[in-house]
Design an enzyme around this catalytic site. Sequence first.
Site, mmCIF file in Angstrom:
data_model
loop_
_atom_site.group_PDB
_atom_site.id
_atom_site.type_symbol
_atom_site.label_atom_id
_atom_site.label_comp_id
_atom_site.label_asym_id
_atom_site.label_seq_id
_atom_site.Cartn_x
_atom_site.Cartn_y
_atom_site.Cartn_z
ATOM 1 N N THR A 181 0.847 -1.188 0.000
ATOM 2 C CA THR A 181 0.000 0.000 0.000
ATOM 3 C C THR A 181 0.886 1.243 0.000
ATOM 4 O O THR A 181 1.659 1.469 0.934
ATOM 5 C CB THR A 181 -0.935 0.007 1.218
ATOM 6 O OG1 THR A 181 -1.790 -1.140 1.156
ATOM 7 C CG2 THR A 181 -1.789 1.263 1.235
ATOM 8 N N GLY B 174 2.489 -0.109 10.271
ATOM 9 C CA GLY B 174 2.394 1.333 10.119
ATOM 10 C C GLY B 174 2.613 1.824 8.701
ATOM 11 O O GLY B 174 3.144 2.919 8.484
ATOM 12 N N LEU B 175 2.221 1.010 7.728
ATOM 13 C CA LEU B 175 2.297 1.370 6.304
ATOM 14 C C LEU B 175 3.693 1.750 5.813
ATOM 15 O O LEU B 175 3.869 2.758 5.123
ATOM 16 C CB LEU B 175 1.313 2.513 5.979
ATOM 17 C CG LEU B 175 -0.175 2.186 6.064
ATOM 18 C CD1 LEU B 175 -1.010 3.448 5.833
ATOM 19 C CD2 LEU B 175 -0.559 1.113 5.065
ATOM 20 N N CYS C 204 -6.542 0.350 7.210
ATOM 21 C CA CYS C 204 -5.328 0.040 7.965
ATOM 22 C C CYS C 204 -5.531 0.338 9.444
ATOM 23 O O CYS C 204 -5.827 1.472 9.815
ATOM 24 C CB CYS C 204 -4.134 0.832 7.448
ATOM 25 S SG CYS C 204 -2.622 0.439 8.366
ATOM 26 N N SER D 188 -6.517 -7.153 8.289
ATOM 27 C CA SER D 188 -6.336 -7.817 9.581
ATOM 28 C C SER D 188 -7.350 -7.291 10.597
ATOM 29 O O SER D 188 -7.842 -6.174 10.492
ATOM 30 C CB SER D 188 -4.908 -7.614 10.101
ATOM 31 O OG SER D 188 -4.615 -6.239 10.234
ATOM 32 N N THR E 265 -0.484 -14.080 5.737
ATOM 33 C CA THR E 265 0.354 -14.678 6.777
ATOM 34 C C THR E 265 1.059 -15.938 6.277
ATOM 35 O O THR E 265 2.258 -16.136 6.525
ATOM 36 C CB THR E 265 -0.496 -14.996 8.021
ATOM 37 O OG1 THR E 265 -1.016 -13.771 8.570
ATOM 38 C CG2 THR E 265 0.337 -15.694 9.082
#
Length: 311
Positions: free
Chosen positions: A46, A72-73, A131, A195, A271
């Site tokens: 992203t 945290g992107l 997010c 998530s 995952t």
Amino acid sequence: MVSTKTQIAGFEFDNCLMNAAGVACMTIEELEEVKNSAAGTFVTKTATLDFRQGNPEPRYQDVPLGSINSMGLPNNGLDYYLDYLLDLQEKESNRTFFLSLVGMSPEETHTILKKVQESDFRGLTELNLSCPNVPGKPQIAYDFETTDRILAEVFAYFTKPLGIKLPPYFDIVHFDQAAAIFNKYPLKFVNCVNSSGNGLYIEDESVVIRPKNGFGGIGGEYIKPTALANVHAFYQRLNPQIQIIGTGGVLTGRDAFEHILCGASMVQVGTTLHKEGVSAFDRITNELKAIMVEKGYESLEDFRGKLRYID
């Protein structure tokens, strides 16, 4: 001969599996590895307008039934991914790829999307509205009024194929409210789910990740029932032209089968891809095909969305 081919927004893919944004997609090298695997396509990390370091480490931890993260992107900035995709679509014009993006403010989101709109990018764009791991920034898609406003503003100028990545919803009323908003717009897909935000995992007497005092997004086996519920709830409620990408808890071909049974047109692996590497795509595809052979299905269309209920 069974086939796991699929399509989103009229674009065809040789396989229904791909990576989830955030896994195996930070660098061009990682994206190339996914591209050259059994996956049908890839989605980029992203992207924000500029490079982001993300949250302090440790920020990701594999745990027995999945993972917890508060990344945290972190990303290399929009230009890094967009330039790569523009080059790639000339080299491999027969394939279609996904660009994931989000702004750190509504203004930045529009700046990014306008840049994509004005570019020659011919693929699919995924706007991340979900997010859970940026301190001080809420998950946009839990605020229906803001979501409605942003989509109205975006579709005033954005004409390329666009979908949105969603957080998990847990209330039937929220499925109804969210779907009513999404059905107002020419979305090509929704991605269910990101998530499950703000879980805690503890080892001995300590959290296992640093950001937000250990609170992080939960992925893996923990979230499959929630992901399946979101896929199916939106499959029941959305206009047929809005397709669904299923994400969450895909460890095996059976998991992928269940996502498609609930209505997914594509399935993302997160995952498991982090734990196993790109060989997971081969294994999961073969397991999915074996299930299809056993049940007499030749294509995904034979069972997509055909979940049975108990009378």
